[in-house]
Design an enzyme around this catalytic site. Structure first.
Site, PDB file in Angstrom:
ATOM      1  N   ILE A   1       4.335   4.690  -3.880  1.00 39.24           N
ATOM      2  CA  ILE A   1       5.561   5.321  -3.398  1.00 39.24           C
ATOM      3  C   ILE A   1       6.684   4.300  -3.239  1.00 39.24           C
ATOM      4  O   ILE A   1       7.835   4.562  -3.589  1.00 39.24           O
ATOM      5  CB  ILE A   1       5.295   6.022  -2.057  1.00 39.24           C
ATOM      6  CG1 ILE A   1       4.348   7.198  -2.254  1.00 39.24           C
ATOM      7  CG2 ILE A   1       6.596   6.494  -1.410  1.00 39.24           C
ATOM      8  CD1 ILE A   1       3.771   7.737  -0.965  1.00 39.24           C
TER       9      ILE A   1
ATOM     10  N   TYR B   1      -5.839   5.946  11.586  1.00 41.34           N
ATOM     11  CA  TYR B   1      -4.713   6.207  10.691  1.00 41.34           C
ATOM     12  C   TYR B   1      -3.827   7.321  11.244  1.00 41.34           C
ATOM     13  O   TYR B   1      -2.594   7.205  11.274  1.00 41.34           O
ATOM     14  CB  TYR B   1      -5.232   6.576   9.303  1.00 41.34           C
ATOM     15  CG  TYR B   1      -4.149   6.786   8.281  1.00 41.34           C
ATOM     16  CD1 TYR B   1      -3.397   5.707   7.804  1.00 41.34           C
ATOM     17  CD2 TYR B   1      -3.867   8.050   7.787  1.00 41.34           C
ATOM     18  CE1 TYR B   1      -2.395   5.900   6.865  1.00 41.34           C
ATOM     19  CE2 TYR B   1      -2.876   8.253   6.849  1.00 41.34           C
ATOM     20  CZ  TYR B   1      -2.138   7.179   6.394  1.00 41.34           C
ATOM     21  OH  TYR B   1      -1.145   7.374   5.461  1.00 41.34           O
TER      22      TYR B   1
END
Length: 276
Positions: free
Chosen positions: A15, A158
């Site tokens: 990304i 996470y």
């Protein structure tokens, strides 16, 4: 629209690299920050951009990066905190003594933003934090266990870090929005990159599966919201302080709007960094 100076961390692949390419094509000055020397140099060479090497698992390197950026760029119009990942099924600590996922995804970007804050304020800058749907699926912030010493799993670590990024975004906007700073967080979608193929996480079944991975979004599509936020203008093109998916304000973990949690997390984070 005048060209912006846009610093993108985690820009050597996926990304981040796609965002750097698109923003360069839009006429902006892109600054590539990555951990892998070969990949980072290759993207920078492709774009004719400047680059900096930093490993977010080492806070000394984050402090060095901030010093380099302040010395090199009199303006920083956008800071895109994009570096991150999901790691081992076994809890690991960094050289600084913090749980790895917590430091790389949240603590290091917080520190970098703080170290650059005066420059960002002077530049009326935008801070974009790459978060994740994992904030809703797995996140549950415990201020007394930020370092995951009592309870750890790769998914929980996470999810917590990505929820913490959203809380940081909201608090950053609350504290400095009146001084011209704008902040946003976003979910890029389920993107075909290698960052989440870590053994032992539920995401491994998708990212590490050769068949399922073919149905994931491309890095270019995953980068779309980051590019939109970085290229646009807060309060004109998008509301500041929000969390976005596909360019739209998106639902978050309920903790993201709990009164007082973002300011308490900020204070705890500053205390942790003060001792590091």
């Amino acid at each position: 629209m005048p060209a912006k100076t846009i610093v993108i961390t985690g820009a050597s692949d996926g990304i981040g690299a796609s965002s750097a390419r698109q923003l360069k094509d839009l006429g902006h000055q892109v600054v590539v920050v990555g951990r892998n020397p070969e990949k980072t140099k290759a993207i920078a060479a492709e774009l004719g951009a400047e680059f900096h090497l930093t490993d977010f698992s080492d806070l000394a390197q984050v402090r060095r990066l901030a010093a380099e950026l302040l010395a090199a760029y009199p303006r920083i119009d956008v800071l895109a905190n994009n570096a991150g990942g999901i790691f081992s099924p076994i809890r690991e600590t960094t050289v600084d003594g913090f749980e790895l996922t917590f430091q790389v995804n949240y603590l290091a970007p917080f520190l970098l933003t703080q170290l650059l804050l005066d420059r960002l304020l002077d530049s009326q800058a935008t801070v974009v934090n790459t978060s994740s749907l994992a904030n809703r699926l797995y996140g549950r912030v415990d201020l007394d266990d930020l370092n995951a010493e009592r309870l750890y799993s790769p998914n929980r670590a996470y999810g917590n870090a990505k929820l913490q990024q959203i809380l940081f975004t909201r608090e950053l906007q609350k504290r400095y929005g009146s001084r011209g700073l704008s902040a946003a967080a976003f979910h890029p979608g389920i993107v075909a990159t290698s960052f989440s193929s870590s053994p032992g996480s539920s995401m491994e079944g998708v990212y590490g599966n050769k068949i399922l991975s073919k149905f994931l979004a491309s890095p270019r599509k995953g980068a779309d919201t980051l590019v939109w936020l970085a290229n646009g203008t807060a309060r004109v093109d998008w509301p500041a302080g929000e969390y976005f998916t596909r360019r739209k304000v998106s639902r978050t973990n309920p903790q993201a709007r709990r009164p007082g949690l973002s300011s308490s997390l900020w204070a705890r984070t500053e205390a942790l960094l003060k001792d590091s």
